[in-house]
Design a protein around this motif. Structure first.
Motif, PDB file in Angstrom:
ATOM      1  N   MET A  71       0.756  -1.330  -0.328  1.00 44.47           N
ATOM      2  CA  MET A  71      -0.626  -0.108   0.325  1.00 44.47           C
ATOM      3  C   MET A  71       0.591   1.490   0.009  1.00 44.47           C
ATOM      4  SD  MET A  71      -3.352  -0.583   0.174  1.00 44.47           S
ATOM      5  CE  MET A  71      -4.546   0.198   0.979  1.00 44.47           C
ATOM      6  N   ASP A  72       0.044   2.413  -0.119  1.00 42.25           N
ATOM      7  CA  ASP A  72       1.307   3.303  -0.176  1.00 42.25           C
ATOM      8  C   ASP A  72       1.780   4.019   1.025  1.00 42.25           C
ATOM      9  OD1 ASP A  72       0.344   4.489  -3.365  1.00 42.25           O
ATOM     10  OD2 ASP A  72      -2.280   4.762  -2.229  1.00 42.25           O
ATOM     11  N   THR A  73       2.944   3.964   0.788  1.00 46.07           N
ATOM     12  CA  THR A  73       3.728   4.280   1.939  1.00 46.07           C
ATOM     13  C   THR A  73       4.020   3.511   2.940  1.00 46.07           C
ATOM     14  OG1 THR A  73       1.767   4.332   4.111  1.00 46.07           O
ATOM     15  CG2 THR A  73       2.365   6.478   2.720  1.00 46.07           C
ATOM     16  N   ARG A 188       3.959  13.373   5.406  1.00 43.80           N
ATOM     17  CA  ARG A 188       4.404  14.110   4.183  1.00 43.80           C
ATOM     18  C   ARG A 188       3.554  15.256   4.303  1.00 43.80           C
ATOM     19  NH1 ARG A 188       4.166   9.094   0.276  1.00 43.80           N
ATOM     20  NH2 ARG A 188       5.300   8.027   0.467  1.00 43.80           N
ATOM     21  N   LEU A 189       2.280  15.550   5.376  1.00 48.25           N
ATOM     22  CA  LEU A 189       1.974  16.987   4.546  1.00 48.25           C
ATOM     23  C   LEU A 189       2.859  17.641   5.097  1.00 48.25           C
ATOM     24  CD1 LEU A 189      -1.821  15.535   4.245  1.00 48.25           C
ATOM     25  CD2 LEU A 189      -0.451  16.663   2.899  1.00 48.25           C
ATOM     26  N   GLN A 195       5.983  16.971   0.758  1.00 44.56           N
ATOM     27  CA  GLN A 195       4.908  17.095   0.537  1.00 44.56           C
ATOM     28  C   GLN A 195       4.635  16.838  -1.354  1.00 44.56           C
ATOM     29  OE1 GLN A 195       4.054  21.241   1.189  1.00 44.56           O
ATOM     30  NE2 GLN A 195       3.613  20.808   3.535  1.00 44.56           N
ATOM     31  N   TRP A 196       5.681  17.210  -1.932  1.00 46.41           N
ATOM     32  CA  TRP A 196       6.006  16.671  -3.458  1.00 46.41           C
ATOM     33  C   TRP A 196       5.573  14.400  -3.593  1.00 46.41           C
ATOM     34  CZ3 TRP A 196       8.893  12.655  -4.793  1.00 46.41           C
ATOM     35  CH2 TRP A 196       9.428  11.517  -4.470  1.00 46.41           C
ATOM     36  N   LYS A 197       5.328  13.464  -2.589  1.00 46.13           N
ATOM     37  CA  LYS A 197       5.327  12.715  -2.084  1.00 46.13           C
ATOM     38  C   LYS A 197       3.384  12.209  -1.901  1.00 46.13           C
ATOM     39  CE  LYS A 197       8.396  10.036  -0.240  1.00 46.13           C
ATOM     40  NZ  LYS A 197       9.297   9.448   0.893  1.00 46.13           N
ATOM     41  N   TYR A 198       3.192  13.752  -1.838  1.00 46.75           N
ATOM     42  CA  TYR A 198       1.482  12.747  -1.467  1.00 46.75           C
ATOM     43  C   TYR A 198       0.744  13.417  -2.266  1.00 46.75           C
ATOM     44  CZ  TYR A 198      -2.527  13.158   1.651  1.00 46.75           C
ATOM     45  OH  TYR A 198      -4.298  13.615   1.745  1.00 46.75           O
ATOM     46  N   PRO A 200      -3.072  13.589  -3.159  1.00 46.72           N
ATOM     47  CA  PRO A 200      -4.820  13.513  -2.559  1.00 46.72           C
ATOM     48  C   PRO A 200      -5.455  11.908  -3.108  1.00 46.72           C
ATOM     49  CG  PRO A 200      -4.352  15.485  -3.671  1.00 46.72           C
ATOM     50  CD  PRO A 200      -3.408  14.420  -4.235  1.00 46.72           C
ATOM     51  N   ALA A 201      -4.780  11.854  -4.311  1.00 49.37           N
ATOM     52  CA  ALA A 201      -5.613   9.993  -4.456  1.00 49.37           C
ATOM     53  C   ALA A 201      -5.518   8.878  -3.258  1.00 49.37           C
ATOM     54  CB  ALA A 201      -4.921   9.545  -6.072  1.00 49.37           C
ATOM     55  N   ASP A 202      -4.591   9.284  -2.893  1.00 49.89           N
ATOM     56  CA  ASP A 202      -3.716   8.254  -2.007  1.00 49.89           C
ATOM     57  C   ASP A 202      -5.021   7.538  -0.920  1.00 49.89           C
ATOM     58  OD1 ASP A 202      -1.560   8.015  -2.586  1.00 49.89           O
ATOM     59  OD2 ASP A 202      -0.149   9.473  -1.453  1.00 49.89           O
TER      60      ASP A 202
END
Length: 281
Positions: A71-73, A188-189, A195-198, A200-202
């Protein structure tokens, strides 16, 4: 008293028929119990990995493909950095699969994957892979059920072909908890440099966590074969994740036991030339 047998890392993490998600995101079934211990052990693992990777490159007969899913992260990028960074990048090929392009969608789902299979002598790394086509495609209903359901068989055949051709497939599911993912998304936020790694679709994927977990369980069960086994790596603790993946890779290379080719020249004669006849000696 009989000596206690310590299981190999691969044995401890391997997914077996019917075992499903047999390890939790914070489990440490084998290996280090602390971050400091893991750092020391990872350094030693890296030294051995570098030697074997060089031998694989010199041998140039076989290859290894490390598939990273999660999963993401969950730490796919971090694993590439901390584990694959232990070996010479000259013998490494990393491919990150994004959403397919219009051209790629005109072909079979494995078309773009086949193009990235590592050549002899290389360790290839897939940051996401062909498994996205039975994960996101399934959960987000991008294709009909009969389409994604048939892909499990196609994947097994593809991976069997790779094994037959000399590519050892090592598949790792980085198992993270929703609680840990939440903390990493917040981090990340709150960090402008991250922040570039975040995306919103996550949060869309996060809202369907149970469905993704079931999709992963199906992929592990239906595509865990003798030729291409799955390994579950608990990923809530980054230090354990890095150590575990590095040692799964190390044990794989140790089993392959790559050997550089014998020289095609007379070693003694060349030593004599450079020792006695070298004008700069």
């Amino acid at each position: 008293m009989a000596k206690k047998t310590v299981p190999s890392v691969r044995d401890a993490l391997r997914v077996r028929p019917g075992s499903g998600l047999h390890l939790g995101p914070r489990d440490t079934p084998v290996g280090p119990a602390t971050k400091a211990e893991a750092a020391d052990l990872l350094a030693a693992t890296g030294e051995r990995l570098a030697v074997l990777q060089e031998a694989l490159y010199a041998e140039s007969r076989r290859s290894v493909l490390l598939v990273l899913q999660g999963m993401d992260t969950s730490g796919k990028g971090g694993t590439v950095s901390h584990v694959c960074g232990l070996v010479n990048p000259q013998g490494l090929r990393v491919t990150s699969f994004k959403a397919p392009t219009r051209q790629e969608l005109r072909h079979d789902f494995l078309w773009r994957v086949r193009k990235q299979v590592p050549p002899p002598g290389y360790i290839g790394v897939f940051d996401r892979s062909h498994y996205e086509d039975v994960l996101i495609a399934r959960v987000q209903e991008l294709v009909p059920r009969e389409v994604w359901d048939a892909r499990y068989f196609a994947i097994n055949e593809f991976e069997a072909e790779l094994a037959e051709a000399g590519t050892t497939v090592v598949k790792v599911f980085l198992h993270i908890s929703p609680e840990e993912q939440r903390e990493r998304l917040i981090a990340r936020l709150e960090n402008p440099a991250k922040q570039w790694k975040y995306d919103p679709a996550d949060l869309v994927a996060r809202s369907r966590w149970t469905e993704y977990e079931e999709a992963y369980r199906a992929a592990l069960e239906r595509c865990g074969t003798a030729a291409a086994p799955w390994y579950i790596v608990p990923a809530d603790r980054k230090w354990y994740r890095n150590w575990a993946v590095a040692n799964v890779l190390l044990e794989t290379l140790e089993e392959l036991a790559p050997t550089p080719p014998e020289p095609t020249y007379d070693v003694a004669a060349e030593l004599a030339r450079i020792t006695y006849a070298d004008p700069w000696g």
